[in-house]
Design a protein around this motif. Structure first.
Motif, short mmCIF file in Angstrom:
data_model
loop_
_atom_site.label_atom_id
_atom_site.label_comp_id
_atom_site.label_asym_id
_atom_site.label_seq_id
_atom_site.Cartn_x
_atom_site.Cartn_y
_atom_site.Cartn_z
N UNK A 1 -7.83 2.27 -15.65
CA UNK A 1 -6.41 1.90 -15.54
C UNK A 1 -6.03 0.78 -16.52
N UNK A 2 -6.94 -0.21 -16.68
CA UNK A 2 -6.63 -1.35 -17.54
C UNK A 2 -6.38 -0.90 -18.97
N UNK A 3 -7.07 0.15 -19.39
CA UNK A 3 -6.90 0.67 -20.76
C UNK A 3 -5.86 1.79 -20.82
N UNK A 4 -5.29 2.15 -19.66
CA UNK A 4 -4.27 3.21 -19.63
C UNK A 4 -4.86 4.60 -19.79
N UNK A 5 -6.09 4.81 -19.29
CA UNK A 5 -6.74 6.14 -19.32
C UNK A 5 -6.66 6.82 -20.69
N UNK A 6 -7.20 6.21 -21.75
CA UNK A 6 -7.06 6.83 -23.08
C UNK A 6 -7.82 8.16 -23.22
N UNK A 7 -7.29 9.02 -24.05
CA UNK A 7 -7.96 10.30 -24.36
C UNK A 7 -9.29 10.03 -25.05
N UNK A 8 -10.27 10.88 -24.77
CA UNK A 8 -11.60 10.75 -25.38
C UNK A 8 -12.03 12.10 -25.93
N UNK A 9 -12.70 12.12 -27.07
CA UNK A 9 -13.36 13.36 -27.48
C UNK A 9 -14.85 13.27 -27.13
N UNK A 10 -15.57 14.36 -27.38
CA UNK A 10 -16.98 14.39 -26.98
C UNK A 10 -17.79 13.26 -27.62
N UNK A 11 -17.52 12.98 -28.88
CA UNK A 11 -18.27 11.91 -29.57
C UNK A 11 -18.02 10.55 -28.92
N UNK A 12 -16.76 10.28 -28.56
CA UNK A 12 -16.46 9.01 -27.87
C UNK A 12 -17.26 8.92 -26.57
N UNK A 13 -17.28 10.01 -25.83
CA UNK A 13 -17.92 10.00 -24.50
C UNK A 13 -19.41 9.73 -24.63
N UNK A 14 -20.04 10.38 -25.61
CA UNK A 14 -21.48 10.18 -25.81
C UNK A 14 -21.74 8.76 -26.33
N UNK A 15 -20.92 8.32 -27.31
CA UNK A 15 -21.12 6.98 -27.90
C UNK A 15 -20.94 5.88 -26.85
N UNK A 16 -19.99 6.07 -25.93
CA UNK A 16 -19.75 5.06 -24.90
C UNK A 16 -20.75 5.15 -23.75
N UNK A 17 -21.61 6.18 -23.80
CA UNK A 17 -22.63 6.34 -22.76
C UNK A 17 -22.08 6.82 -21.43
N UNK A 18 -20.92 7.50 -21.46
CA UNK A 18 -20.31 7.95 -20.21
C UNK A 18 -20.96 9.22 -19.69
N UNK A 19 -21.40 10.09 -20.62
CA UNK A 19 -22.12 11.33 -20.26
C UNK A 19 -22.88 11.79 -21.50
N UNK A 20 -23.89 12.62 -21.28
CA UNK A 20 -24.64 13.18 -22.41
C UNK A 20 -23.94 14.47 -22.88
N UNK A 21 -24.33 14.96 -24.05
CA UNK A 21 -23.75 16.22 -24.55
C UNK A 21 -24.05 17.37 -23.59
N UNK A 22 -25.24 17.38 -23.02
CA UNK A 22 -25.62 18.45 -22.08
C UNK A 22 -24.74 18.38 -20.83
N UNK A 23 -24.53 17.15 -20.34
CA UNK A 23 -23.68 16.99 -19.14
C UNK A 23 -22.26 17.45 -19.44
N UNK A 24 -21.77 17.10 -20.64
CA UNK A 24 -20.41 17.49 -21.01
C UNK A 24 -20.26 19.00 -21.10
N UNK A 25 -21.29 19.64 -21.63
CA UNK A 25 -21.26 21.09 -21.75
C UNK A 25 -21.22 21.72 -20.35
N UNK A 26 -22.01 21.15 -19.44
CA UNK A 26 -22.02 21.65 -18.06
C UNK A 26 -20.66 21.43 -17.40
N UNK A 27 -20.10 20.22 -17.59
CA UNK A 27 -18.81 19.88 -16.99
C UNK A 27 -17.71 20.81 -17.50
#
Ligand code: UDP
Length: 232
Positions: free
Chosen positions: A121-147
């Motif tokens: 919420x503090x950041x206003x829920x910014x859009x993320x692409x797969x590279x952002x998600x992996x770089x920020x450590x939020x999920x792995x590429x495999x997890x993203x593919x599953x999701x």
């Protein structure tokens, strides 16, 4: 019960080991909390609709956190570590597709769009692409593919379920979490608070009634619940 967390629409309480109790509140917010209200009966309807839809998805092989509905307000769920992603699936242009990209409301996409925002919420829920998600450590590429695979399967299942009640699934938001065994599960809720549902004349039966002051929210949610209850 010991409260673990209070969000905008739900409260999470400690349950048995590896479990939580989730209570649906009547509070409604829009615009990242800019607009607030309490709408009597909303929590009960969202509890019922979530229970019905999660049970339907589970019957079709989707693993969810729901264990059982306890009563009108509370559900018992597996405890998970929630991945801070809002997984949004879009079939038709509405909301931020119109605001952000200038798409015409009602434009039907040839393929569903899956997009991710950072649940922050503090950041206003910014859009993320797969590279952002992996770089920020939020999920792995495999997890993203599953999701993504789960999100598209859930989309297919929900489109056909809502078609049976004369509703078009425009878009919706999902969240995923990892249980004690490390299994990714569908968590949070599935209700008109986080779906857009239109009838054949593109009238909304969801939270847009509150966001846009365009009608009686409870009447919309009740229609969805009553029709879901009467069909399989
Ligand atoms: N959504 C949600 N929580 C959010 C943002 C979006 O449940 O914090 C749902 C919303 O109800 C809609 C879909 O995700 O069904 C797409 O929302 P959109 O990105 O168009 O944002 P909005 O117009 O709601 O700001």
């Amino acid at each position: 019960m010991k409260q673990l967390y209070e969000g905008k629409a739900k409260i999470v309480y400690e349950g048995a080991p590896n479990e939580v109790i989730i209570r649906f509140k009547d509070d409604a917010t829009a615009g990242n909390g800019a607009k607030k209200a309490s709408i009597a009966g909303k929590g009960v309807l969202n509890n019922r609709i979530t229970t019905l839809l999660f049970s339907y998805l589970a019957k079709h092989g989707i693993q969810t956190h729901l264990l059982e509905q306890i009563d009108e307000r509370d559900i018992r769920c597996q405890k998970t570590q929630v991945i801070p992603l809002e997984v949004i699936v879009r079939n038709i242009a509405a909301g931020s597709m119109v605001r952000r990209y200038g798409a015409k409301r009602g434009m039907v996409f040839a393929q569903p769009i899956v997009e991710y925002s950072y649940k922050n919420d503090a950041l206003g829920d910014p859009l993320l692409n797969n590279d952002h998600i992996v770089a920020l450590g939020l999920a792995t590429r495999e997890e993203l593919e599953y999701i993504r695979g789960q999100a598209l399967r859930i989309n297919d299942l929900l489109i056909s379920r809502f078609a049976k009640i004369g509703m078009t699934l425009v878009d919706f938001k999902l969240e995923f979490g990892k249980n004690a065994e490390g299994t990714l599960l569908l968590v949070d809720e599935l209700s008109p608070d986080n779906c857009r549902l239109w009838d054949e004349s593109q009238t909304s039966y969801d939270k847009d009634r509150f966001r846009e002051d365009s009608g009686d929210l409870i009447a919309g949610y009740e229609t969805i619940y009553e029709r879901l209850k009467e069909t399989v």
